[in-house]
Write an enzyme that holds these catalytic residues in place. Structure first.
Site, mmCIF file in Angstrom:
data_model
loop_
_atom_site.group_PDB
_atom_site.id
_atom_site.type_symbol
_atom_site.label_atom_id
_atom_site.label_comp_id
_atom_site.label_asym_id
_atom_site.label_seq_id
_atom_site.Cartn_x
_atom_site.Cartn_y
_atom_site.Cartn_z
ATOM 1 N N PHE A 83 37.004 -51.485 -62.375
ATOM 2 C CA PHE A 83 37.503 -50.251 -61.735
ATOM 3 C C PHE A 83 37.326 -50.393 -60.232
ATOM 4 C CE2 PHE A 83 36.165 -46.064 -59.986
ATOM 5 C CZ PHE A 83 37.207 -45.234 -60.370
ATOM 6 N N GLY A 105 32.646 -46.011 -49.043
ATOM 7 C CA GLY A 105 31.882 -45.896 -50.286
ATOM 8 C C GLY A 105 31.847 -44.451 -50.752
ATOM 9 N N GLU A 115 28.331 -44.384 -58.571
ATOM 10 C CA GLU A 115 28.936 -43.173 -59.162
ATOM 11 C C GLU A 115 28.519 -41.930 -58.384
ATOM 12 O OE1 GLU A 115 30.897 -43.116 -61.869
ATOM 13 O OE2 GLU A 115 30.670 -45.154 -62.611
#
Ligand code: FAD
Length: 387
Positions: free
Chosen positions: A132, A140, A367
């Site tokens: 991904f 970022g 994440e």
């Protein structure tokens, strides 16, 4: 890895079906992961054939319907699977998370019927490994400023740019990549390993997630046929909805790592004697252990409730942020305290604690960082963006 920690009888909330899934994945981790994971992490190598093994137990895209090769389970089951995999190692859960939430989910949700039929079964079985691509060298926490570009070329497109810090990049067969088109809209495309101009240099010598390969995705003016564009999304909603699914899974996964650390520390404290008594007899150590099980229990309740909301399609991104942030931080604190309880023994590979601790240093950053999730909560409750 020992039996479970369930201080508030959360197993009763889950029910038999999920406990069966939990035990199946736990047995898999015991037989296929634990015997070699420490050595693999020390050697900075992945477990051979990991993705096919994960595919064989239904851990890849568990929420994808059977017709596309998935296990047809719900989000509670997905959470339970992530928890058990991460009790083994965060690298194993990361592999399953990326394939499920960041590669299969967008193809299932935003892909054409042809894309779903072609790619999902191969990804569900682990025959193909997906990556991904969202993070870039200069972007970022702020991915909407991405520089990777998708430019129309005849019937297809040209993709140019680079992504970095990408899980499984060096071994991927395909990558779901997010790029801006000529109108500045964020589009998802499927890049295949054989595409001319595609390379995936590895990031070596990590001190964290050492049993997982990480690298860059470099697109040197790659030709992308139009049938590889995900047709159903053209905004940041695409990548962000993938992250919501993955972050939900992480909120569960890290509980597994925390439980593993806690159980090892408890056992060690009962067996290790200093000053004529087991160290578990000292209040300072009891405080550490009591606080650990309290925090684990709170995290379990948070993730269970989030699972109920997710299954009802009611979990908000902000709720998911809170759970990811809280639970990863909880697991990292549990790992740090557990390591101290083991004294010098806490740093050797005979015990899993230092490995979990080092892994969790990545999980608290990827994440969405610990800070970014706090800003999401802050914005939600005040109505003011602190970014
Ligand atoms: C092992 C690993 C695997 C990964 N796998 C993937 C993957 O498969 N695919 C992918 O796309 N990405 C992946 N990532 C990338 C990850 O998502 C990013 O590292 C993460 O989003 C943070 O970006 P950054 O590292 O550039 O940090 P930055 O965004 O540069 O942040 C640096 C620091 O600044 C803070 N900060 C940033 N903005 C603000 C602000 N507004 N206010 C206050 N503080 C702020 C952050 O919290 C952080 O502490 C992976 C990362 C790691 C470590």
């Amino acid at each position: 890895m020992n039996s479970t920690v369930d201080y508030f009888n959360i197993g009763e909330l889950l029910g038999e079906e999920y406990l069966l899934i939990r035990d199946t994945i736990r047995d898999f981790v015991r037989s296929e992961i634990l015997p070699t994971i420490d050595q693999k992490a020390q050697d900075h190598e992945e477990i051979p054939g990991l993705m096919k093994k994960l595919g064989s137990i239904g851990a890849l895209g568990p929420f994808v319907p059977n017709v596309y090769g998935g296990a047809g389970l719900d989000y509670m089951a997905y959470g339970v699977i992530m928890q058990e995999l991460e009790a083994g190692d965060s690298a194993i859960r990361s592999a399953a998370s990326v394939q499920s939430s960041l590669v299969m989910y967008p193809i299932y949700t935003f892909g054409s019927e042809e894309q779903k039929s072609k790619y999902l079964p191969m990804l569900a079985s682990g025959d193909w490994i997906g990556a991904f691509g969202l993070t870039e060298p200069n972007h970022g926490s702020d991915p909407s400023s991405m520089e990777t570009r998708l430019v129309k070329d005849g019937d297809g497109y040209r993709l140019h740019g680079a992504k970095t810090w990408i899980t499984n990049a060096p071994i991927c067969d395909l990558a779901v990549v997010w790029a801006k088109d000529e109108e500045g809209k964020v589009r998802g495309v499927i890049v295949e390993r054989a595409d001319v101009g595609f390379s995936t240099p590895e990031i070596k010598d990590k001190w964290s997630l050492r049993a997982s390969r990480t690298g860059e995705l470099v697109f040197d003016n790659i030709y992308i046929p139009s049938e590889r564009l995900l047709p159903e999304v053209s905004s940041m909603r695409g990548p962000l909805s993938c992250l919501n699914s993955a972050r939900y899974g992480i909120s569960w996964g890290v509980i597994g790592a925390a439980i593993d650390c806690y159980q090892v520390a408890l056992q060690y404290a009962l067996e290790r004697t200093q000053f004529g008594k087991p160290i578990a007899a000292y209040q300072l150590q009891q405080k550490k252990l009591a606080e650990m099980i309290t925090e684990i229990t709170k995290a379990q309740l948070l993730s269970w409730r989030l699972g109920v909301l997710k299954n009802e399609n009611k979990a908000t991104p902000q709720q998911i942020s809170m759970a990811k942030r809280n639970n990863v931080n909880m697991a990292l604190q549990v790992a740090r305290e557990s390591r101290q309880i083991l004294g010098a023994m806490g740093i050797v590979g005979d015990y899993p604690i230092m490995r979990h601790m080092m892994n969790l240093e990545s999980v608290i950053t990827y994440e969405g960082t610990h800070d970014v999730h706090l800003l999401i909560t802050g914005q939600d409750i005040t109505g003011i963006s602190g970014f």
